[in-house]
Design an enzyme around this catalytic site. Structure first.
Site, PDB file in Angstrom:
ATOM      1  N   SER A  37       0.836  -1.206   0.000  1.00 55.88           N
ATOM      2  CA  SER A  37       0.000   0.000   0.000  1.00 55.88           C
ATOM      3  C   SER A  37       0.865   1.248   0.000  1.00 55.88           C
ATOM      4  O   SER A  37       2.076   1.188   0.242  1.00 55.88           O
ATOM      5  CB  SER A  37      -0.904   0.015   1.236  1.00 55.88           C
ATOM      6  OG  SER A  37      -0.121   0.254   2.404  1.00 55.88           O
ATOM      7  N   CYS A  38       0.229   2.388  -0.232  1.00 53.12           N
ATOM      8  CA  CYS A  38       0.975   3.650  -0.204  1.00 53.12           C
ATOM      9  C   CYS A  38       1.550   3.903   1.182  1.00 53.12           C
ATOM     10  O   CYS A  38       2.695   4.371   1.313  1.00 53.12           O
ATOM     11  CB  CYS A  38       0.057   4.804  -0.612  1.00 53.12           C
ATOM     12  SG  CYS A  38      -1.449   4.974   0.373  1.00 53.12           S
ATOM     13  N   THR A  39       0.807   3.566   2.226  1.00 53.48           N
ATOM     14  CA  THR A  39       1.281   3.801   3.591  1.00 53.48           C
ATOM     15  C   THR A  39       2.416   2.849   3.953  1.00 53.48           C
ATOM     16  O   THR A  39       3.397   3.246   4.600  1.00 53.48           O
ATOM     17  CB  THR A  39       0.124   3.661   4.594  1.00 53.48           C
ATOM     18  OG1 THR A  39      -0.913   4.596   4.249  1.00 53.48           O
ATOM     19  CG2 THR A  39       0.592   3.947   6.004  1.00 53.48           C
TER      20      THR A  39
ATOM     21  N   ASN B  31     -11.419   7.426  -3.166  1.00 56.69           N
ATOM     22  CA  ASN B  31     -12.637   7.178  -3.928  1.00 56.69           C
ATOM     23  C   ASN B  31     -13.506   6.095  -3.302  1.00 56.69           C
ATOM     24  O   ASN B  31     -14.677   5.950  -3.649  1.00 56.69           O
ATOM     25  CB  ASN B  31     -12.254   6.778  -5.359  1.00 56.69           C
ATOM     26  CG  ASN B  31     -13.395   6.960  -6.333  1.00 56.69           C
ATOM     27  OD1 ASN B  31     -14.035   8.003  -6.342  1.00 56.69           O
ATOM     28  ND2 ASN B  31     -13.651   5.952  -7.147  1.00 56.69           N
TER      29      ASN B  31
ATOM     30  N   ARG C 297     -16.957   4.513   6.883  1.00 55.94           N
ATOM     31  CA  ARG C 297     -16.614   5.044   5.567  1.00 55.94           C
ATOM     32  C   ARG C 297     -17.833   5.504   4.775  1.00 55.94           C
ATOM     33  O   ARG C 297     -17.688   6.141   3.726  1.00 55.94           O
ATOM     34  CB  ARG C 297     -15.833   4.008   4.750  1.00 55.94           C
ATOM     35  CG  ARG C 297     -14.449   3.744   5.292  1.00 55.94           C
ATOM     36  CD  ARG C 297     -13.573   3.055   4.284  1.00 55.94           C
ATOM     37  NE  ARG C 297     -12.315   2.613   4.878  1.00 55.94           N
ATOM     38  CZ  ARG C 297     -11.293   2.130   4.196  1.00 55.94           C
ATOM     39  NH1 ARG C 297     -11.366   2.024   2.887  1.00 55.94           N
ATOM     40  NH2 ARG C 297     -10.183   1.746   4.810  1.00 55.94           N
TER      41      ARG C 297
END
Length: 480
Positions: free
Chosen positions: A288-290, A320, A334
């Site tokens: 993931s980005c994190t 998104n 969410r």
């Protein structure tokens, strides 16, 4: 001459030098597959002002700002060499030359420093490797931009097709428009045209076939002249080996997922564990980005100080996956309006650390808060270290890591006293250490790590794809 006149004259002189560098950089890239860097930042296709700003970045190094008058002689020296495909860092050449006491000329020193890329040592230029994007959302379009940007030499990676579900009337025009204009990342750098008769987007001369399909099983990629391709799945619909294997259709050799993989799918963070990828591995994940944001600095801190335990709190821009207004969502919280709320949610980044850093035995926990910004997040990494240290020592160490270590493409460093999230839109690093926010007390350290969770992550994806395709060329001088 007044101070103002002297300053302006100096600027105009540097502009003229930077202008003279552009055709040299472009020719090296097109004709020899050589990417010219400055402290790990590419100078290919950069404007005069961008080249000057990149030189100013070097003010973080001891000795102050680097001038184009210092780097131009090294660039000119490269043109006289029989160079093969490589990445050559002018900043490192200039820095190492300053400390060399052998009395060599710039040309002699340069020839020695890049000897691994010249003459009999140079590697062969790779044949173009086909790439297919499955899905064309936020990450898919940014990866497409990067692939098109890097296609200038005619070698390396070549984006051949995009697979999407049919969207109705003017679908192709709308998708091309989304590639052309981005509310966060700005205009596409180049030209885009659409050939609806052949369902093709032509971006900077790259003909990209748009294939409409509802499932991977419907596609034979060889029918489109695509062979031995790397498919990048940007949908996240399939995350285990069984699901991702459905992409291994005729014409597809490997599958790269832009989300955390499940089960035995390798989770790869470039710069940390990309060298563990087995040559015969056909399915892998870029995590993931994190995970990409925290693993490189976590490795750096563990290498130097030892890490006994840690916690990461990510303050993450909304995505998104969330709702614009309150509405049903299968996940807790969410469903509440993303632009109006801070939303507590889960993150798998902490548990994913074990896959990327199996030798790290420290327990790492994590949680996340989504906030009403469209891009750029921050990870607050709280660590218990194996020994006591000081804030100054940690900052000096991380600055050095960002400039000279094998992690310099993953870790950036800022001392800006008023830095905020929007300042890091478009950063190509996995994370940026905020020096002003860093806290150290004995064996406790808290790092604040900015990251462009869209573009910075997409750059990491491209690096992994370059590595598995064999077009990740070596950098000279080699990192210390």
């Amino acid at each position: 001459m007044t101070v103002n006149e002297d300053s302006f004259t100096n600027w105009k002189n540097r502009e003229e030098i930077a202008e003279s560098m552009i055709p040299i950089i472009g020719k090296l890239h097109r004709e020899r597959d050589v990417t010219v860097l400055l402290h790990s930042r590419s100078l290919v296709n950069k404007s005069v002002v961008s080249i000057l700003k990149t030189h100013r970045f070097a003010r973080q190094m001891p000795g102050g700002e680097l001038s184009v008058t210092e780097t131009l002689p090294f660039l000119e020296a490269l043109t006289a060499l029989d160079l093969g495909p490589s990445q050559i860092d002018l900043g490192m050449l200039a820095a190492e030359y300053k400390t060399d006491d052998r009395g060599l000329s710039v040309a002699e020193f340069t020839a020695e420093a890049v000897s691994g890329a010249t003459g009999e040592n140079k590697i062969e230029r790779c044949k173009p490797r086909d790439v297919v994007l499955y899905g064309f959302g936020r990450i898919g379009r940014l990866v497409a931009r990067l692939l098109i940007e890097k296609a200038g030499s005619g070698n390396g990676l070549r984006l051949r097709a995009i697979v999407v579900r049919g969207g109705g009337e003017a679908d192709l025009v709308k998708r091309a428009s989304l590639l052309r204009r981005d509310s966060i990342h700005g205009q596409f750098q180049g030209t885009i045209t659409v050939d609806e008769a052949t369902s093709t987007i032509i971006a900077n001369g790259n003909a990209i076939k748009v294939i409409y399909a509802n499932d991977p099983s419907e596609i034979d990629y060889t029918a489109y002249g695509i062979n031995d391709a790397i498919l990048i799945d940007n949908t996240g619909k399939w995350r285990d080996r069984e699901g991702l294997s459905t992409h291994l259709r005729p014409g597809i050799d490997k599958v790269v997922l832009t989300a955390p993989g499940k089960g035995d799918v390798p989770n790869i963070v470039h710069g940390v564990n990309h060298d563990t990828i087995k040559p015969d591995e056909r399915i892998l994940s870029c995590a993931s980005c994190t995970t990409n944001a925290i693993v490189p600095p976590l490795k750096a801190m563990d290498d130097e100080y030892g890490v006994l335990r840690g916690h990461v709190e990510t303050v993450h821009s909304f995505t998104n996956d969330q709702n614009l207004l309150d509405n049903y969502h299968k996940a807790d919280r969410r469903g509440r309006s993303a632009p109006l709320n801070m939303v507590i949610t889960e993150t798998g980044a902490a548990s994913a650390v074990a896959k990327a850093l199996p030798d790290l035995k420290a327990p790492i926990t994590g949680s996340s808060i989504r906030v009403p910004v469209p891009d750029v997040s921050i990870a607050i990494l709280s660590l218990r270290l194996g020994r006591e240290t000081t804030r100054e020592e940690v900052l000096d160490y991380l600055r050095e890591v960002s400039l000279h270590s094998p992690l310099k493409r993953q870790i950036d460093f800022t001392t800006a006293p008023d830095a905020v999230s929007m300042d890091f839109v478009g950063s190509r690093h996995a994370s940026i250490v905020d020096a002003g926010a860093t806290k150290v007390d004995g064996d406790n350290a808290i790092l604040y790590l900015w990251y462009d969770n869209e573009f910075g992550y997409s750059c990491q994806v491209i690096r992994v794809v370059q590595h598995v395709s064999g077009v990740e060329y070596p950098t000279y001088p080699a990192a210390i």
